[in-house]
Design a protein around this motif. Sequence first.
Motif, PDB file in Angstrom:
ATOM      1  N   GLY A 150       0.768  -1.240   0.000  1.00  0.00           N
ATOM      2  CA  GLY A 150       0.000   0.000   0.000  1.00  0.00           C
ATOM      3  C   GLY A 150       0.794   1.282   0.000  1.00  0.00           C
ATOM      4  N   TYR A 151       2.120   1.201  -0.204  1.00  0.00           N
ATOM      5  CA  TYR A 151       2.935   2.414  -0.199  1.00  0.00           C
ATOM      6  C   TYR A 151       3.014   2.977  -1.620  1.00  0.00           C
ATOM      7  CZ  TYR A 151       4.178   0.991   4.483  1.00  0.00           C
ATOM      8  OH  TYR A 151       4.107   0.628   5.802  1.00  0.00           O
ATOM      9  N   PRO A 152       2.446   4.163  -1.844  1.00  0.00           N
ATOM     10  CA  PRO A 152       2.391   4.703  -3.203  1.00  0.00           C
ATOM     11  C   PRO A 152       3.627   5.508  -3.619  1.00  0.00           C
ATOM     12  CG  PRO A 152       1.156   6.130  -1.738  1.00  0.00           C
ATOM     13  CD  PRO A 152       1.682   4.989  -0.900  1.00  0.00           C
ATOM     14  N   ILE A 153       4.501   5.808  -2.647  1.00  0.00           N
ATOM     15  CA  ILE A 153       5.683   6.625  -2.926  1.00  0.00           C
ATOM     16  C   ILE A 153       6.927   5.828  -2.546  1.00  0.00           C
ATOM     17  CG2 ILE A 153       6.835   8.833  -2.567  1.00  0.00           C
ATOM     18  CD1 ILE A 153       4.176   9.871  -1.374  1.00  0.00           C
ATOM     19  N   LEU A 154       7.822   5.621  -3.507  1.00  0.00           N
ATOM     20  CA  LEU A 154       9.041   4.870  -3.251  1.00  0.00           C
ATOM     21  C   LEU A 154      10.257   5.773  -3.429  1.00  0.00           C
ATOM     22  CD1 LEU A 154       8.277   1.553  -5.204  1.00  0.00           C
ATOM     23  CD2 LEU A 154       7.731   2.133  -2.827  1.00  0.00           C
ATOM     24  N   ILE A 165      16.462   1.443 -11.743  1.00  0.00           N
ATOM     25  CA  ILE A 165      15.255   2.250 -11.927  1.00  0.00           C
ATOM     26  C   ILE A 165      14.296   1.573 -12.895  1.00  0.00           C
ATOM     27  CG2 ILE A 165      14.386   4.399 -12.943  1.00  0.00           C
ATOM     28  CD1 ILE A 165      15.304   4.707 -10.084  1.00  0.00           C
ATOM     29  N   ASP A 166      14.824   0.983 -13.956  1.00  0.00           N
ATOM     30  CA  ASP A 166      13.964   0.269 -14.903  1.00  0.00           C
ATOM     31  C   ASP A 166      13.253  -0.895 -14.223  1.00  0.00           C
ATOM     32  OD1 ASP A 166      14.572   1.975 -16.967  1.00  0.00           O
ATOM     33  OD2 ASP A 166      16.086   0.665 -17.879  1.00  0.00           O
ATOM     34  N   ALA A 167      13.972  -1.591 -13.347  1.00  0.00           N
ATOM     35  CA  ALA A 167      13.362  -2.715 -12.631  1.00  0.00           C
ATOM     36  C   ALA A 167      12.244  -2.238 -11.717  1.00  0.00           C
ATOM     37  CB  ALA A 167      14.426  -3.456 -11.826  1.00  0.00           C
ATOM     38  N   VAL A 168      12.486  -1.114 -11.020  1.00  0.00           N
ATOM     39  CA  VAL A 168      11.457  -0.569 -10.135  1.00  0.00           C
ATOM     40  C   VAL A 168      10.243  -0.121 -10.937  1.00  0.00           C
ATOM     41  CG1 VAL A 168      10.898   1.327  -8.559  1.00  0.00           C
ATOM     42  CG2 VAL A 168      13.069   0.106  -8.319  1.00  0.00           C
ATOM     43  N   ARG A 169      10.479   0.541 -12.062  1.00  0.00           N
ATOM     44  CA  ARG A 169       9.364   1.011 -12.880  1.00  0.00           C
ATOM     45  C   ARG A 169       8.532  -0.159 -13.414  1.00  0.00           C
ATOM     46  NH1 ARG A 169       6.790   4.501 -11.465  1.00  0.00           N
ATOM     47  NH2 ARG A 169       7.334   6.666 -11.720  1.00  0.00           N
ATOM     48  N   GLU A 170       9.195  -1.263 -13.726  1.00  0.00           N
ATOM     49  CA  GLU A 170       8.456  -2.439 -14.195  1.00  0.00           C
ATOM     50  C   GLU A 170       7.605  -3.028 -13.064  1.00  0.00           C
ATOM     51  OE1 GLU A 170      11.387  -5.085 -15.682  1.00  0.00           O
ATOM     52  OE2 GLU A 170      12.010  -3.747 -17.313  1.00  0.00           O
ATOM     53  N   ALA A 171       8.180  -3.038 -11.867  1.00  0.00           N
ATOM     54  CA  ALA A 171       7.474  -3.621 -10.727  1.00  0.00           C
ATOM     55  C   ALA A 171       6.404  -2.689 -10.169  1.00  0.00           C
ATOM     56  CB  ALA A 171       8.474  -3.956  -9.622  1.00  0.00           C
ATOM     57  N   ALA A 172       6.616  -1.385 -10.312  1.00  0.00           N
ATOM     58  CA  ALA A 172       5.703  -0.397  -9.721  1.00  0.00           C
ATOM     59  C   ALA A 172       5.429   0.713 -10.731  1.00  0.00           C
ATOM     60  CB  ALA A 172       6.318   0.170  -8.446  1.00  0.00           C
ATOM     61  N   PRO A 173       4.710   0.409 -11.805  1.00  0.00           N
ATOM     62  CA  PRO A 173       4.532   1.385 -12.882  1.00  0.00           C
ATOM     63  C   PRO A 173       3.787   2.642 -12.467  1.00  0.00           C
ATOM     64  CG  PRO A 173       3.099  -0.524 -13.200  1.00  0.00           C
ATOM     65  CD  PRO A 173       4.042  -0.874 -12.101  1.00  0.00           C
ATOM     66  N   ASP A 174       2.957   2.552 -11.434  1.00  0.00           N
ATOM     67  CA  ASP A 174       2.152   3.706 -11.038  1.00  0.00           C
ATOM     68  C   ASP A 174       2.680   4.417  -9.796  1.00  0.00           C
ATOM     69  OD1 ASP A 174       0.312   3.220 -13.122  1.00  0.00           O
ATOM     70  OD2 ASP A 174      -0.689   1.694 -11.903  1.00  0.00           O
ATOM     71  N   ALA A 175       3.755   3.915  -9.221  1.00  0.00           N
ATOM     72  CA  ALA A 175       4.284   4.520  -8.001  1.00  0.00           C
ATOM     73  C   ALA A 175       4.941   5.865  -8.287  1.00  0.00           C
ATOM     74  CB  ALA A 175       5.304   3.584  -7.352  1.00  0.00           C
ATOM     75  N   ARG A 176       4.873   6.770  -7.314  1.00  0.00           N
ATOM     76  CA  ARG A 176       5.653   8.001  -7.367  1.00  0.00           C
ATOM     77  C   ARG A 176       7.072   7.642  -6.923  1.00  0.00           C
ATOM     78  NH1 ARG A 176       2.423  11.942  -3.539  1.00  0.00           N
ATOM     79  NH2 ARG A 176       4.247  13.274  -3.940  1.00  0.00           N
ATOM     80  N   LEU A 177       8.051   8.005  -7.740  1.00  0.00           N
ATOM     81  CA  LEU A 177       9.437   7.643  -7.458  1.00  0.00           C
ATOM     82  C   LEU A 177      10.282   8.870  -7.130  1.00  0.00           C
ATOM     83  CD1 LEU A 177      10.393   4.954 -10.140  1.00  0.00           C
ATOM     84  CD2 LEU A 177       9.289   4.656  -7.911  1.00  0.00           C
TER      85      LEU A 177
END
Length: 348
Positions: free
Chosen positions: A154-158, A171-183
């Motif tokens: 449930g954490y929307p900001i990483l 970063i590419d790996a994170v974006r694939e795993a969390a496409p909608d998260a604020r990074l």
Amino acid sequence: MSLETEFERVSLPLEDPFTISRGTQTEAENVIVRIADDAGMTGVGGAAPAAHYGETAATVEAVLPDLLAVVEAVDDPHAIREIESEMAAAIGDNPAARAAVSIAVHDLAAKRLGVPLYRLWGLDPSTAPATSYTIGLDETERVREKAAAAVDAGYPILKIKLGTDRDRELIDAVREAAPDARLRVDANEAWTPREAVEKSEWLAGRDVEFVEQPVPAEDPEGLRFVYERSALPIAADESCVTLEDVPAVADRCDIANLKLMKTGGLPEARRMIAAARAHGLEVMCGCMIESNASIAAAAQLAPLLDYADLDGSLLLAEDPYDGTGMEGGEIRLGGQERAGTGARLLSE
């Protein structure tokens, strides 16, 4: 009134090893301070010292007797200005140690009045920003797994730690795993100025919000170079330690990141926030890996912030203290309405 003081050192294992560009941590050495009045109320605070700033649990333990002697001599938890001034005179440095006492004093004072600390300050809990959840450096697949797990929780900001030759891959790996998260990303001083500018360009293409401390604090002109050319906003952390640093970084960053363990206490943190605002900066409050004995106090500042990075207790395998609710990253100051900072020993 007669105030009684004590402190203890605690070793808090982390849920997972936590790595940044400077090294890996598997446990957090905190020092817990307690200040009790003769009515049976106890204020709690915590120190989370960082060797990067010249403090260890041992140095905190060494100076706490002198700091707590000030509290006992003043003998009034509501005399906050006097206590803070006398502590600074007794021990000029050691901000984490002073922060622990400052937090405990504020906790006790607010408890004696029967109100949460944020309410004593007149703050609106509904304006508190959500906290980010930090993903430390690791093997790429493990970073992917951690990011997915954080989003599932449930954490929307990483906040992603960078500073390796695999930064783009991570970063590419994170974006694939969390496409909608604020990074958000934090390099912890690991990049050169030109490298930081180049990386900011492709980070912007991956919808990263800002970059924290891209270059070493010892290179203020490098920070200015990045700020003037970066495709993303720049946050200053290691370059912004004390109140005096705020005007020095005002023309070379967009966001001032303060931490209680750097400021030495809650009044100084509030002064830094005011100074940052006066210089046109946005404000973030971060943390070390800390128990809720101190995180709960930092959370009380949340309504004054633009960004929060107060996940230190969330990274622990077990915390002896409960604090402000942060389910899904939401800082729920108004949820429990506990007096003081909200920190509470779970065994009580």
